[in-house]
Scaffold this active site. Structure first.
Site, PDB file in Angstrom:
ATOM      1  N   ASP A  83      39.160  26.407  43.436  1.00  0.00           N
ATOM      2  CA  ASP A  83      39.732  27.656  42.976  1.00  0.00           C
ATOM      3  C   ASP A  83      38.829  27.918  41.183  1.00  0.00           C
ATOM      4  O   ASP A  83      39.205  27.089  40.883  1.00  0.00           O
ATOM      5  CB  ASP A  83      40.513  28.220  42.947  1.00  0.00           C
ATOM      6  CG  ASP A  83      41.469  28.129  43.974  1.00  0.00           C
ATOM      7  OD1 ASP A  83      40.479  28.920  45.313  1.00  0.00           O
ATOM      8  OD2 ASP A  83      42.454  28.136  44.479  1.00  0.00           O
ATOM      9  N   ARG A  91      40.212  25.417  37.647  1.00  0.00           N
ATOM     10  CA  ARG A  91      41.454  24.183  38.269  1.00  0.00           C
ATOM     11  C   ARG A  91      40.559  22.864  37.078  1.00  0.00           C
ATOM     12  O   ARG A  91      41.005  22.248  36.838  1.00  0.00           O
ATOM     13  CB  ARG A  91      40.922  24.030  39.365  1.00  0.00           C
ATOM     14  CG  ARG A  91      41.700  25.435  40.226  1.00  0.00           C
ATOM     15  CD  ARG A  91      42.818  25.646  40.678  1.00  0.00           C
ATOM     16  NE  ARG A  91      43.426  26.800  41.317  1.00  0.00           N
ATOM     17  CZ  ARG A  91      43.960  27.472  41.196  1.00  0.00           C
ATOM     18  NH1 ARG A  91      45.092  27.598  39.528  1.00  0.00           N
ATOM     19  NH2 ARG A  91      44.940  28.309  41.998  1.00  0.00           N
ATOM     20  N   ARG A 152      40.322  39.378  37.077  1.00  0.00           N
ATOM     21  CA  ARG A 152      39.957  38.237  37.534  1.00  0.00           C
ATOM     22  C   ARG A 152      38.968  39.445  38.739  1.00  0.00           C
ATOM     23  O   ARG A 152      37.603  38.803  39.479  1.00  0.00           O
ATOM     24  CB  ARG A 152      40.903  37.407  38.877  1.00  0.00           C
ATOM     25  CG  ARG A 152      41.433  37.398  38.257  1.00  0.00           C
ATOM     26  CD  ARG A 152      42.666  36.080  39.030  1.00  0.00           C
ATOM     27  NE  ARG A 152      42.075  35.915  40.572  1.00  0.00           N
ATOM     28  CZ  ARG A 152      42.900  35.590  41.303  1.00  0.00           C
ATOM     29  NH1 ARG A 152      44.221  35.694  41.280  1.00  0.00           N
ATOM     30  NH2 ARG A 152      42.393  35.087  42.427  1.00  0.00           N
ATOM     31  N   LYS A 182      36.685  38.051  48.026  1.00  0.00           N
ATOM     32  CA  LYS A 182      38.133  37.609  48.343  1.00  0.00           C
ATOM     33  C   LYS A 182      39.228  38.787  48.024  1.00  0.00           C
ATOM     34  O   LYS A 182      38.381  39.385  46.587  1.00  0.00           O
ATOM     35  CB  LYS A 182      39.165  35.914  48.104  1.00  0.00           C
ATOM     36  CG  LYS A 182      38.742  36.034  46.430  1.00  0.00           C
ATOM     37  CD  LYS A 182      39.608  34.688  46.340  1.00  0.00           C
ATOM     38  CE  LYS A 182      39.669  34.300  44.602  1.00  0.00           C
ATOM     39  NZ  LYS A 182      40.270  33.067  44.716  1.00  0.00           N
ATOM     40  N   HIS A 183      39.859  39.168  47.974  1.00  0.00           N
ATOM     41  CA  HIS A 183      40.552  39.197  49.124  1.00  0.00           C
ATOM     42  C   HIS A 183      40.917  39.969  50.234  1.00  0.00           C
ATOM     43  O   HIS A 183      41.626  41.427  49.454  1.00  0.00           O
ATOM     44  CB  HIS A 183      42.537  38.726  48.774  1.00  0.00           C
ATOM     45  CG  HIS A 183      42.652  37.937  47.697  1.00  0.00           C
ATOM     46  ND1 HIS A 183      41.887  38.129  45.785  1.00  0.00           N
ATOM     47  CD2 HIS A 183      43.239  36.446  47.762  1.00  0.00           C
ATOM     48  CE1 HIS A 183      42.320  36.599  45.731  1.00  0.00           C
ATOM     49  NE2 HIS A 183      42.731  35.676  46.687  1.00  0.00           N
ATOM     50  N   HIS A 195      51.887  35.382  44.918  1.00  0.00           N
ATOM     51  CA  HIS A 195      52.145  34.825  44.625  1.00  0.00           C
ATOM     52  C   HIS A 195      54.054  34.657  44.810  1.00  0.00           C
ATOM     53  O   HIS A 195      54.433  33.556  45.241  1.00  0.00           O
ATOM     54  CB  HIS A 195      51.655  33.963  43.578  1.00  0.00           C
ATOM     55  CG  HIS A 195      50.534  33.614  43.385  1.00  0.00           C
ATOM     56  ND1 HIS A 195      49.551  34.357  42.826  1.00  0.00           N
ATOM     57  CD2 HIS A 195      49.352  32.258  43.475  1.00  0.00           C
ATOM     58  CE1 HIS A 195      48.086  34.637  42.936  1.00  0.00           C
ATOM     59  NE2 HIS A 195      48.066  33.056  43.643  1.00  0.00           N
ATOM     60  N   ASP A 265      44.327  32.996  52.390  1.00  0.00           N
ATOM     61  CA  ASP A 265      45.011  32.721  51.094  1.00  0.00           C
ATOM     62  C   ASP A 265      46.023  31.768  51.417  1.00  0.00           C
ATOM     63  O   ASP A 265      46.491  31.292  52.559  1.00  0.00           O
ATOM     64  CB  ASP A 265      45.672  33.879  50.419  1.00  0.00           C
ATOM     65  CG  ASP A 265      45.121  33.549  48.908  1.00  0.00           C
ATOM     66  OD1 ASP A 265      45.265  32.559  48.746  1.00  0.00           O
ATOM     67  OD2 ASP A 265      45.634  34.824  48.347  1.00  0.00           O
TER      68      ASP A 265
END
Length: 483
Positions: A83, A91, A152, A182-183, A195, A265
């Protein structure tokens, strides 16, 4: 594919994660369960003595995982994914280029710049062995009530999010890395973070089709190889069921003309894991129409669940065949066509700085000349943000310790006082800021702070426009473009 066993096909549709640095255990698991490959998360990234990513170490880890994926003799490469969107979702840190938030592309308003960014970001992943990046995020944000996507998102305008998302994806593909938009069916217009819990999207399909689905339609028309489904319940499609596990959702996605790989996801997120324990989520998603199952909480349970479901007839063997074939086809296609034009770590720094210089936005304040009288003070943000600001101010010829107070607002921050309020992430906190001058920067890289300092010193214009409304400031607010 015809020669593969059910166990091999079940592995081909699973993309697991692992914890820590034990790459040999992950490699053994990939070989034993015939898994598609692996995703790299932040805790898997090896660091050098200075706390920076160990480039050679990361490449060696990915090479080992790729070898494990190929151990069963299949002729297509395994998936080595990450990601890496830029901004908050990255990351892999330095020495790779630090990119601003994706909202920068909306503020800059340039599809060619977004394409260059997609190519620049992806090109630095290639030498490390990555062939999939779960980016870009093409969700259309609704603003401050959107707690998950925020900066984002590239824009609150569906058409803009669509064109910029396509451009960024095409840049990634030009570098040889597979993107995943996405998403679906749209995470930027729900008010709960998936999340943690399951968001519910109450909008009718007519509303979704003209707002949230526009970027996905554009990506599909442009040949996007992969679409990620989100953990969002849409009563108009299937009440109470996350879209990632919902047959009507995958039918809607295919109804838009999508023929590529539908990837879920992460299945270990709260919206799914709390309601569907063990391997049940993976089987449900596959039965519903998913092709690639990302990060099941327990990949062994997920694999066993798929094999058992096929054996019992609960999951049609044809559905598993179809999913495995799509994943394999995508990887064969990428291996045959990808240019794999890698670039050294950090090579995108100048481009990243140029994006921030095009994105910096003045909501209130002078659009020409210096905004500070040669000296400046800084408050707010994180210590690292303040240090970067001070270094950039010095490079721009500004003295420190006196003069107007620049208040930095970081990720999730609140409105600020002082003389100049600067949002480093999503611009929403500016609506509650009392500072007379309000600016949006959409990033916290050295290049972003250089762009800010140049505007403050009167050495550069602020050409950016708000990509989404901020309180009473409508989208498009910013300094007038020079004639």
């Amino acid at each position: 594919m015809a020669a593969m066993t059910t166990e091999q096909k079940a592995g081909q549709v699973l993309l697991p994660f692992f914890k820590g640095k034990d790459v040999e255990a992950q490699a053994a698991l990939i070989e034993r369960l015939h898994l598609a490959g692996s995703i790299i998360m932040g805790d898997n990234v090896p660091l050098d003595a200075q706390g920076r990513m160990d480039v050679q170490g990361m490449a060696a880890i990915n090479q080992r995982l790729a070898q494990a994926a190929a151990a069963g003799g299949r002729p297509w490469p395994g998936i080595i994914a990450v990601d890496q969107e830029g901004g908050q979702v990255a990351r892999l840190g330095p020495p790779l280029t630090e990119w601003p938030t994706p909202m920068s592309y909306g503020a800059a308003g340039s599809a060619p710049l977004a394409k260059d960014a997609g190519q620049g970001l992806a090109a630095e992943l290639v030498p490390l062995g990555f062939n999939v990046d779960f980016a870009p995020d093409t969700d259309v944000t609704i603003g401050p009530r959107d707690p998950t996507i925020g900066a984002r998102s590239m824009s609150s305008d569906p058409g803009t999010a669509a064109s910029l998302g396509v451009a960024f994806s095409q840049g990634m593909l030009a570098a040889g890395v597979l993107p995943a938009v996405k998403h679906f069916p749209g995470h930027g217009s729900v008010t709960v973070d998936s999340h943690v819990n399951l968001p519910v999207q109450p909008a009718p399909l007519a509303e979704l089709s003209v707002r949230d689905w526009k970027p996905f339609e554009a990506a599909i028309a442009a040949g996007s190889p992969m679409v990620m489904t989100g953990h969002i319940a849409v009563p108009a499609l299937e009440p109470g069921v996350p879209a990632s596990l919902s047959g009507p959702t995958y039918a809607a996605l295919r109804g838009l003309g999508f023929k590529g790989v539908a990837v879920t996801d992460a299945l270990n997120m709260g919206a799914v894991a709390k309601q569907y324990p063990g391997g049940t989520a993976a089987v449900m998603a596959l039965a519903a129409g998913a092709d690639l199952l990302l990060m099941p909480a327990d990949v062994g349970q997920a694999h066993a669940g798929i094999v058992q479901a096929v054996a019992s007839g609960a999951l049609p063997a044809e559905r598993l065949d179809d999913a495995a074939r799509r994943v394999a086809t995508m990887m064969v296609w990428n291996s045959r066509t990808a240019a794999k034009t890698g670039a050294p770590a950090g090579s995108g720094a100048a481009l990243s700085a140029r994006i921030s210089a095009q994105a910096v936005t003045v909501l209130t304040g002078a659009c020409s000349g210096p905004l500070v009288p040669g000296a400046v003070q800084v408050a707010g943000g994180q210590p690292a943000d303040r240090a970067r600001f001070e270094a950039a101010a010095t490079r721009a010829g500004l003295a420190l310790g006196s003069g107007p107070v620049v208040s930095l607002i970081g990720f999730g921050g609140r409105g600020a006082g002082g003389d100049i309020a600067v949002a480093l992430d999503a611009p929403w906190p500016l609506q509650d800021s009392t500072a007379p001058v309000k600016m949006a920067l959409y990033g916290r890289s050295d290049g972003a702070f250089d762009a800010l300092a140049a505007v403050l010193a009167g050495k550069a214009p602020a050409p950016g426009k708000l990509p989404a409304a901020v309180g009473g400031f409508p989208a498009g607010t910013g300094c007038p473009s020079p004639n």
